[in-house]
Design a protein around this motif. Structure first.
Motif, PDB file in Angstrom:
ATOM      1  N   ILE A 185       0.832  -1.206   0.000  1.00 51.21           N
ATOM      2  CA  ILE A 185       0.000   0.000   0.000  1.00 51.21           C
ATOM      3  C   ILE A 185       0.867   1.257   0.000  1.00 51.21           C
ATOM      4  O   ILE A 185       0.485   2.289  -0.557  1.00 51.21           O
ATOM      5  CB  ILE A 185      -0.990   0.008   1.189  1.00 51.21           C
ATOM      6  CG1 ILE A 185      -2.078   1.054   0.926  1.00 51.21           C
ATOM      7  CG2 ILE A 185      -0.288   0.264   2.510  1.00 51.21           C
ATOM      8  CD1 ILE A 185      -3.255   0.974   1.855  1.00 51.21           C
ATOM      9  N   HIS A 186       2.040   1.168   0.596  1.00 49.60           N
ATOM     10  CA  HIS A 186       2.967   2.302   0.546  1.00 49.60           C
ATOM     11  C   HIS A 186       3.419   2.554  -0.890  1.00 49.60           C
ATOM     12  O   HIS A 186       3.471   3.705  -1.347  1.00 49.60           O
ATOM     13  CB  HIS A 186       4.185   2.028   1.432  1.00 49.60           C
ATOM     14  CG  HIS A 186       3.863   1.935   2.886  1.00 49.60           C
ATOM     15  ND1 HIS A 186       4.434   0.998   3.719  1.00 49.60           N
ATOM     16  CD2 HIS A 186       3.006   2.647   3.664  1.00 49.60           C
ATOM     17  CE1 HIS A 186       3.967   1.153   4.936  1.00 49.60           C
ATOM     18  NE2 HIS A 186       3.087   2.142   4.938  1.00 49.60           N
ATOM     19  N   HIS A 187       3.729   1.480  -1.602  1.00 45.75           N
ATOM     20  CA  HIS A 187       4.161   1.628  -2.995  1.00 45.75           C
ATOM     21  C   HIS A 187       3.024   2.163  -3.862  1.00 45.75           C
ATOM     22  O   HIS A 187       3.256   2.981  -4.764  1.00 45.75           O
ATOM     23  CB  HIS A 187       4.645   0.277  -3.535  1.00 45.75           C
ATOM     24  CG  HIS A 187       5.891  -0.222  -2.876  1.00 45.75           C
ATOM     25  ND1 HIS A 187       7.095   0.438  -2.969  1.00 45.75           N
ATOM     26  CD2 HIS A 187       6.125  -1.323  -2.102  1.00 45.75           C
ATOM     27  CE1 HIS A 187       8.021  -0.229  -2.295  1.00 45.75           C
ATOM     28  NE2 HIS A 187       7.452  -1.303  -1.762  1.00 45.75           N
ATOM     29  N   ALA A 188       1.810   1.725  -3.589  1.00 45.66           N
ATOM     30  CA  ALA A 188       0.654   2.217  -4.348  1.00 45.66           C
ATOM     31  C   ALA A 188       0.450   3.704  -4.094  1.00 45.66           C
ATOM     32  O   ALA A 188       0.157   4.476  -5.024  1.00 45.66           O
ATOM     33  CB  ALA A 188      -0.593   1.432  -3.969  1.00 45.66           C
ATOM     34  N   ALA A 189       0.615   4.140  -2.847  1.00 41.81           N
ATOM     35  CA  ALA A 189       0.443   5.552  -2.503  1.00 41.81           C
ATOM     36  C   ALA A 189       1.526   6.418  -3.143  1.00 41.81           C
ATOM     37  O   ALA A 189       1.249   7.493  -3.673  1.00 41.81           O
ATOM     38  CB  ALA A 189       0.450   5.723  -0.988  1.00 41.81           C
TER      39      ALA A 189
ATOM     40  N   HIS B 135       1.201   9.829   4.562  1.00 42.38           N
ATOM     41  CA  HIS B 135       2.437  10.617   4.509  1.00 42.38           C
ATOM     42  C   HIS B 135       3.107  10.499   3.139  1.00 42.38           C
ATOM     43  O   HIS B 135       3.533  11.503   2.539  1.00 42.38           O
ATOM     44  CB  HIS B 135       3.429  10.129   5.573  1.00 42.38           C
ATOM     45  CG  HIS B 135       3.070  10.503   6.972  1.00 42.38           C
ATOM     46  ND1 HIS B 135       2.518   9.612   7.854  1.00 42.38           N
ATOM     47  CD2 HIS B 135       3.197  11.666   7.650  1.00 42.38           C
ATOM     48  CE1 HIS B 135       2.323  10.208   9.024  1.00 42.38           C
ATOM     49  NE2 HIS B 135       2.725  11.460   8.927  1.00 42.38           N
ATOM     50  N   LEU B 136       3.198   9.262   2.644  1.00 39.22           N
ATOM     51  CA  LEU B 136       3.913   9.031   1.388  1.00 39.22           C
ATOM     52  C   LEU B 136       3.180   9.630   0.192  1.00 39.22           C
ATOM     53  O   LEU B 136       3.806  10.137  -0.742  1.00 39.22           O
ATOM     54  CB  LEU B 136       4.132   7.528   1.191  1.00 39.22           C
ATOM     55  CG  LEU B 136       5.074   6.885   2.208  1.00 39.22           C
ATOM     56  CD1 LEU B 136       5.081   5.371   2.054  1.00 39.22           C
ATOM     57  CD2 LEU B 136       6.488   7.435   2.054  1.00 39.22           C
ATOM     58  N   ALA B 137       1.846   9.568   0.196  1.00 40.57           N
ATOM     59  CA  ALA B 137       1.080  10.182  -0.897  1.00 40.57           C
ATOM     60  C   ALA B 137       1.322  11.683  -0.928  1.00 40.57           C
ATOM     61  O   ALA B 137       1.481  12.282  -2.002  1.00 40.57           O
ATOM     62  CB  ALA B 137      -0.405   9.875  -0.731  1.00 40.57           C
ATOM     63  N   LEU B 138       1.368  12.316   0.260  1.00 42.56           N
ATOM     64  CA  LEU B 138       1.613  13.760   0.329  1.00 42.56           C
ATOM     65  C   LEU B 138       3.028  14.111  -0.115  1.00 42.56           C
ATOM     66  O   LEU B 138       3.231  15.047  -0.882  1.00 42.56           O
ATOM     67  CB  LEU B 138       1.409  14.248   1.763  1.00 42.56           C
ATOM     68  CG  LEU B 138       0.056  14.849   2.128  1.00 42.56           C
ATOM     69  CD1 LEU B 138       0.078  15.390   3.544  1.00 42.56           C
ATOM     70  CD2 LEU B 138      -0.311  15.964   1.171  1.00 42.56           C
TER      71      LEU B 138
ATOM     72  N   GLU C 222      -4.703  12.730  -5.681  1.00 42.94           N
ATOM     73  CA  GLU C 222      -5.842  11.831  -5.865  1.00 42.94           C
ATOM     74  C   GLU C 222      -5.726  10.622  -4.928  1.00 42.94           C
ATOM     75  O   GLU C 222      -6.720  10.201  -4.321  1.00 42.94           O
ATOM     76  CB  GLU C 222      -5.910  11.360  -7.320  1.00 42.94           C
ATOM     77  CG  GLU C 222      -7.175  10.571  -7.641  1.00 42.94           C
ATOM     78  CD  GLU C 222      -7.238  10.132  -9.094  1.00 42.94           C
ATOM     79  OE1 GLU C 222      -8.221   9.455  -9.458  1.00 42.94           O
ATOM     80  OE2 GLU C 222      -6.306  10.458  -9.874  1.00 42.94           O
ATOM     81  N   ALA C 223      -4.525  10.083  -4.806  1.00 47.66           N
ATOM     82  CA  ALA C 223      -4.323   8.939  -3.916  1.00 47.66           C
ATOM     83  C   ALA C 223      -4.576   9.343  -2.467  1.00 47.66           C
ATOM     84  O   ALA C 223      -5.187   8.590  -1.701  1.00 47.66           O
ATOM     85  CB  ALA C 223      -2.911   8.395  -4.083  1.00 47.66           C
TER      86      ALA C 223
END
Length: 415
Positions: free
Chosen positions: A110-114, A145-148, A154-155
């Motif tokens: 999920i981290h990689h997806a974000a 955090h990672l998406a930001l 969008e994620a």
């Protein structure tokens, strides 16, 4: 890895795999011995070969949990590259906890997806294993955090919606290793839309801790005060203030008691020194110029006044008649003149290009002339004194005209 097995995985040839297994039933075991850090499932996942992935899982399901040489599992690779069907196949075929296996930097799929903004994959993962959204990296980061940090709006928006569905809204208040929540990050990156999303999302806005402090004791409002530069940041500050955002100190200078860090780490003295230093990229050059002008004008005023009304201890009768006072008088006049002329050079340099610049230069010249008359009237009238005064007056101008290489050593850039 056997070249034929690699090629079969790359092209997705299930028939070639069956032929290899017929020739050598232990071909997959041999592959693990020869190439322990890259199995056929990794290769097929990279190539997006769904049919081959299905067959490989049937033949040897434990390949799903193996890392390659870079620390990626097949599910991680599919999440990075956006192979939705492969992600779905691995989740449906294997135990849902496969989603929570950690790899490089402690990241899960999920981290990689974000990080890569794979919204569909986030949906698949959280539908099967909602608790995976609570997984942390080795730096204490959530998927939020990672998406930001990777500018995947969008994620991030999708993850916020999932938090409300799963009843895990409190994750927005989780801090990373530095204690920064997603609100801290949004403010640092000047992401107005993220702040508006957090404050406008029903349950999220109710649970969001506006005044949570990071490990250095700063709230989101404190960080905004550091980076504020334009109208967008001004609007961001207004939004936070309306919502109840405060800095470390309230107007009555009392510390705010927040829930995340009730006892913030003490800030050492050196940190405060660095905090108030000028920093390129954070502080605006215009503000630095204004501050320098104020300081230069103050120095010019003080030194000019000292020449007009010198200290009685050095000039008891406003003239050094006593021979014992000649040396102190010369030292005083040199230092005072050097300070005055340096401030004049600073003012002249910092006001270059201003309107009425010629008139301003005329004023500077007139002040320097009147200063010279004042200082010579109270100091010994001899060749030594005149040489001393001219040296002090001209030294700052000479330093400005030095060759570039020498001037670089004199004018070190701010750290």
């Amino acid at each position: 890895m056997d070249g034929r097995l690699f090629e079969a995985a790359r092209t997705g040839s299930v028939s070639a795999l069956h032929q290899l297994l017929a020739e050598n039933p232990l071909v997959l075991a041999d592959s693990a011995l020869i190439s322990p850090h890259e199995n056929p499932l990794h290769v097929a996942t990279k190539a997006g070969q769904l049919a081959f992935v299905k067959e490989m899982i049937k033949q040897k399901a434990d390949l799903v949990s193996q890392e390659n040489q870079d620390g990626f599992r097949p599910l991680d690779i599919a999440s990075v590259l956006g192979h939705v069907e492969i992600v779905e196949e691995i989740i449906m075929t294997c135990h849902p906890d496969v989603c929570r296996l950690k790899g490089t930097h402690g990241r899960t799929c999920i981290h990689h997806a974000a990080i890569n903004g794979r919204v569909e994959i986030i949906d698949k993962l959280l539908t099967s294993c909602g608790d995976s959204v609570k997984d942390l990296t080795s730096l204490g980061e959530t998927a939020l955090h990672l998406a930001l940090k990777n500018h995947k709006l969008e994620a991030f928006t999708n993850l916020v919606k999932w938090l409300e569905k799963l009843g895990l809204e409190e994750l927005v208040n989780w801090g990373d290793r530095d204690g920064n929540t997603v609100l801290h990050l949004a403010v640092c990156r000047k992401q107005l839309e993220i702040v508006e999303l957090l404050l406008g999302s029903g349950n999220i806005s109710n649970i969001l801790e506006l005044n949570a402090r990071n490990s250095r004791g700063f709230t989101a409002m404190d960080l905004l005060d550091i980076v504020i530069e334009n109208s967008n940041e001004v609007r961001l500050k207004e939004i936070l203030q309306r919502a109840g955002g405060l800095g470390v100190q309230t107007p009555d200078h009392t510390l705010i008691n927040t829930q995340i860090h009730p006892e913030p780490a003490p800030v050492v003295f050196e940190d405060w020194i660095n905090y108030f230093k000028f920093k390129i990229g954070r502080d605006k050059p215009g503000d630095a110029r204004d501050a320098l002008l104020v300081v230069a004008a103050l120095i010019a005023t003080v030194t000019y006044q000292a020449a007009v009304d010198p200290p009685n201890s050095i000039f008891p009768d406003k003239t050094p008649a006593n021979s014992l006072l000649v040396v102190p008088a010369r030292v005083f006049s040199f230092g005072n003149t050097l300070g005055f002329s340096t401030s004049m050079v600073m003012i002249d340099y910092l006001t270059g290009g201003f309107p009425f610049n010629r008139e301003l230069q005329l004023c500077i010249f007139a002040m320097a002339f009147s200063y010279g008359m004042a200082i010579t009237s109270i100091t010994p009238n001899d060749a030594i004194q005149y040489t001393t005064l001219f040296t002090a007056l001209l030294l700052p101008y000479v330093l400005q005209k030095l060759p570039r290489g020498v001037r670089k050593r004199w004018q070190r850039p701010p750290s």
